[in-house]
Enzyme design. Structure first.
Site, short mmCIF file in Angstrom:
data_model
loop_
_atom_site.label_atom_id
_atom_site.label_comp_id
_atom_site.label_asym_id
_atom_site.label_seq_id
_atom_site.Cartn_x
_atom_site.Cartn_y
_atom_site.Cartn_z
N LYS A 184 5.18 8.05 0.27
CA LYS A 184 4.53 8.94 -0.69
C LYS A 184 3.55 9.81 0.09
CE LYS A 184 0.90 8.63 -3.22
NZ LYS A 184 0.39 10.02 -3.09
N GLY A 241 -6.67 3.75 2.95
CA GLY A 241 -7.42 4.64 2.08
C GLY A 241 -8.67 3.97 1.56
N SER A 242 -9.08 4.37 0.38
CA SER A 242 -10.34 3.87 -0.17
C SER A 242 -10.18 2.44 -0.67
CB SER A 242 -10.77 4.75 -1.34
OG SER A 242 -9.88 4.56 -2.43
N ARG A 243 -11.31 1.78 -0.84
CA ARG A 243 -11.26 0.44 -1.35
C ARG A 243 -10.77 0.45 -2.80
NH1 ARG A 243 -15.83 -4.31 -1.20
NH2 ARG A 243 -16.46 -3.17 0.66
N ARG A 244 -11.22 1.43 -3.56
CA ARG A 244 -10.79 1.50 -4.95
C ARG A 244 -9.27 1.64 -5.04
NH1 ARG A 244 -12.85 6.29 -8.71
NH2 ARG A 244 -11.14 7.20 -7.55
N GLY A 246 -7.02 0.90 -2.73
CA GLY A 246 -6.35 -0.30 -2.22
C GLY A 246 -6.37 -1.43 -3.23
N GLU A 265 -5.52 -1.05 4.19
CA GLU A 265 -6.72 -0.96 5.02
C GLU A 265 -7.71 -0.19 4.19
OE1 GLU A 265 -6.09 0.89 8.93
OE2 GLU A 265 -8.17 1.45 8.58
N CYS A 302 -11.57 5.11 10.22
CA CYS A 302 -11.77 3.75 9.68
C CYS A 302 -12.71 2.97 10.59
CB CYS A 302 -10.46 3.00 9.60
SG CYS A 302 -9.09 3.99 9.04
N GLU A 393 -19.38 1.46 2.61
CA GLU A 393 -18.91 2.47 3.56
C GLU A 393 -19.21 3.87 3.03
OE1 GLU A 393 -14.80 3.53 5.95
OE2 GLU A 393 -14.64 3.04 3.85
#
Lengths: 527, 527
Positions: A184, A241-244, A246, A265, A302, A393
């Site tokens: 994607k 990408g972002s924690r949200r 992921g 990650e 990262c 972060e």
């Protein structure tokens, strides 16, 4: 070369029929043509169906064919020439030199995995030969190899538009493992994605592989990404990408009838630990190098050093002064997207207002759209310990210096850190005893421990771990960079008393592939 | 030897203060003394705190110390002598020969892991030496080893009171990996658990290891098991049991602030695939052998053959007739617990009433408590395909024969199966082409494919996979039996530019442990 905005559903090119989306020129903030139609649910289904069909064929091709395919992708990417570099610079706002370097890394990764595939050690072959005479019971013949998990969904990352995107590390390792890929594209670099996607598609055709070995989808919203992770034919997910983002994918994957691994990650602040002797001897030099690492690529790594824990002494000031001087001379840099820039600005502003946090340095003032200005903050160990939000972060060139009264405090703070990708120790020989005392904690908390350097600049090799305990990654048992990344997409299967004629070549008695195999627990190249 | 009913909190023995629980004598249904007090939340906390304290010390002991500890556990178990065997027979209802064999397997597993630890290959060492001259940038020195995850919670399994319980495969592999263990005893064999727990506790003391290397808890309800999985200091879980139990633990683990891996082995019906030539040539012999495998241990194996898919022909009748004859002569057998017996009886009764299912054979009539009677059912491919409930595992000696009109139907049914631990193919040479056509599907669906045998009797070796896609296990990338099981409790850490003095021995430049290491991608024993 014209950029084709079609979805790649295997070898088929199709205009996406669900909405439309455009990338933004990072430096100007203006939309770039062409517009890319988003995939519909039916188009997603078609891509997954093709991947599923391709899986059993692709995974049993000779290793040489798989290796040649990876090399062909690399060559086809190089053959795109300057069109790719220019588009990528436009979309990402990253400097040309960086993008050329990243292209080199991308091509290098593909070639490294080709070598790994040819060598075949990743098959993890183990053989316990039959012992018909064993008492009280004969021993059966057991032969084990790793097989690919099946089709893998790969989400392109914003911050590595080549090396962690359509044909980046996740795709290269999944294809190397024998898994078809449905990629994607990241909305921030659709043109780059389309160009690279065509290079992969052409490699599939060049090598005569099954159509569904690779597909590329664009998404006008979030539906296609979610649909991919939920599709029963997808067996693993690679995401950076972002924690949200992921966590949302992890939730979807866990809710499936058959849960699947998600290699996400997500976030890391990569502590830099400064020890007294190193500081006393070269605090200023470390400060200058730190500022360069912090500002590299507008801090959009990262492994960006977002936290500095220093054992307090007057030499800490030398470090901070040098870092501040270097940062003050650092020009603002174009960030990847307006959204990333906005999130950076607001996180920095919030931190600047924190009652226990001081702003100690800033980069040059910014002008123009999406310009990120490096910022250095400081706080006390007590404040850092008290407020977990200070561990959040900030994606960009912001970092927080924490003065620790002593080694014990530093260790306490490290114990309280969430899982991290990296930790960097700055030590001289006289600091080694102190550093040693921290190692057990660090080994539990991070994926890579480095000495007298910074985490930015991730070497793609065999001994790299770019991973780490949750939440730096969703699965701390893995790495997403380096040859070990292939293990993420494999699982073991054992064959008992199977006649040679039915065994895969890797397990045949005569060892026709010449593999190193573990026979009765010992590695050997014998048959 | 008196059985001590105390919890083992490290070296401390403490009466459990939360309720009380007793095991049942399987053959008589009567409670056995002593009563075991369940652990309180405070006692659970104490065990986890000790495990956490022990973790950093235990994991860095010399490999030789760890190996000697595993061997000491094995010896101490043997030293328990007949007391252990007798108690285990009483609690499990399994015959003495089986328990003696299982003790041999348990001790053998511990010794195998001792050898694996001594060899050190499990450390997975990889080294990419520095290349200071490399252009355009020097290459850093990178060294990777696997480190243990941290304290592991082990849930004893009902059906292997020795080999998959307190000092069974999960405990042996976790300790081998360098992880302290907090074991929760299975309520069905508390006395066996207590005896084995004392053997491990004594080994910890004998070897001078940290107290918290091992603890054993009893649970008067579900709270302690749940509390263990939710405790922040527990970093992985080993479990063998029901799907409901496994899914509950998975949910708890996923809901933690830091999710952790749960290696839950949950349910499997282990299809047996019968091919025409094998059936024609020796259908009756296969039927007799099948009946023996089905009835073994009252059918209480994870690898019990609960499903037979046969390509239809008159020879299928020969198979069924022989199986029916053998089963009719098979005495009922004492099941592990009243609860397991009751669940078996009710599942068998339900299946017998299924409109599309025929009961084709039964074992001898039962008398006495908890006697399980083997039962063989049959149905059509169409019915099996239509009703997913026919795939539900019946824990015990029940199996379902499905007549498939042709190979394509058989493959369709296998595609519809959930993930399985094993599949057994019965073939003659003339069946090989048909078998080959099924292999890709089987490789995606099962962990172990065996030829002309049955899945019961799991060889403990290096090439065994006792695992399989969800839901046979929660994580199909792993095995719970064999030396590869150690990998479940490890994660990689990379060390960059670290001076030799700070490196763990496994990574030191002179290779002081004499390990086989992957240097620049190639295995070598050189320094």
């Amino acid at each position: 070369m014209e950029i084709c905005s079609d979805l790649l559903i295997g070898q088929q090119t199709q205009a996406g029929s669900q909405g439309s989306t455009q990338s933004i020129e990072a430096a100007s903030g203006k939309p770039l043509s062409p517009a890319f139609g988003g995939a519909s649910a039916a188009q997603l289904d078609a891509a997954c169906a093709l991947a599923w069909q391709a899986a059993d064929v692709y995974r049993e091709l000779p290793l040489e064919s798989r290796a040649a395919f990876l090399e062909k992708i690399a060559q086809n990417i190089l053959d795109l020439g300057d069109v790719l570099v220019e588009r990528c610079v436009q979309e990402s706002g990253l400097p040309r030199g960086r993008i050329e370097g990243e292209r080199g890394r991308t091509v290098g990764q593909l070639r490294m995995f080709a070598a790994v595939v040819r060598q075949g050690d990743f098959l993890g072959v183990r053989i316990d030969p039959a012992q018909p005479e064993r008492q009280p019971l004969p021993r059966v013949d057991l032969r084990l190899r790793y097989v690919p998990l099946g089709p893998v969904a790969v989400f392109g990352a914003s911050n590595f538009p080549l090396a962690f995107s359509v044909a980046g590390g996740d795709t290269a390792s999944a294809l190397a493992a024998g898994c078809p890929v449905v990629a994607k594209a990241h909305p921030a670099h659709l043109g780059t994605s389309a160009l690279v996607g065509q290079a992969v598609r052409k490699a599939v055709a060049d090598c005569g592989l099954p159509d569904g070995t690779f597909s590329l989808l664009f998404d006008s919203g979030l539906e296609i990404g979610q649909g991919l992770v939920s599709d029963a034919r997808i067996k693993a997910v690679g995401f950076t990408g972002s924690r949200r983002g992921g966590l949302a994918l992890l939730k979807l994957a866990a809710a499936r009838h058959e849960p699947i691994p998600v290699y996400a990650e997500m976030s890391s602040i990569n502590p830099v630990l400064l020890f007294p002797h190193a500081l006393a001897n070269r605090g200023a030099a470390i400060g200058t190098a730190f500022a360069a690492s912090l500002a590299l690529g507008a801090g959009q790594f990262c492994t960006n050093p977002g936290l500095v824990l220093a054992i307090d002494s007057p030499a800490v000031d030398a470090f901070i002064d040098a870092a501040a001087t270097a940062l003050a001379a650092t020009p603002a840099a174009t960030m990847l997207t307006p959204g990333i820039h906005q999130a950076y600005e607001s996180a920095v502003a919030k931190l600047a207002q924190h009652a226990q946090v001081d702003t100690v340095a800033q980069g040059k003032e910014a002008s123009g759209p999406a310009q990120g200005r490096a910022t250095l903050f400081s706080t006390t160990a007590e404040a850092f310990s008290r407020d977990p939000a200070l561990q959040d972060e900030i994606f960009g060139a912001a970092s927080l210096v924490v003065r620790c009264p002593d080694l014990a405090t530093m260790r306490d703070l490290v114990e309280k850190l969430e899982g991290q990708l990296t930790a960097a120790l700055h030590i001289d020989e006289a600091d080694q005893a102190d550093a040693r005392a921290l190692l057990p904690t660090l080994e539990r908390r991070v994926g890579r421990i480095l000495v007298n350097g910074f985490g930015t600049g991730v070497e793609v090799g065999h001994a790299m771990v770019h991973g780490g305990p949750y939440p730096s990654t969703a699965d701390g048992r893995s790495t997403s960079v380096g040859s070990l990344a292939i293990d993420r997409f494999l699982r073991p299967v054992s064959y008992q008393d199977m006649p040679d004629a039915l065994l895969p070549d890797a397990l045949k008695r005569a060892n026709p592939l010449g593999l190193t195999r573990r026979v009765d627990g010992k590695l050997t190249t014998a048959d």
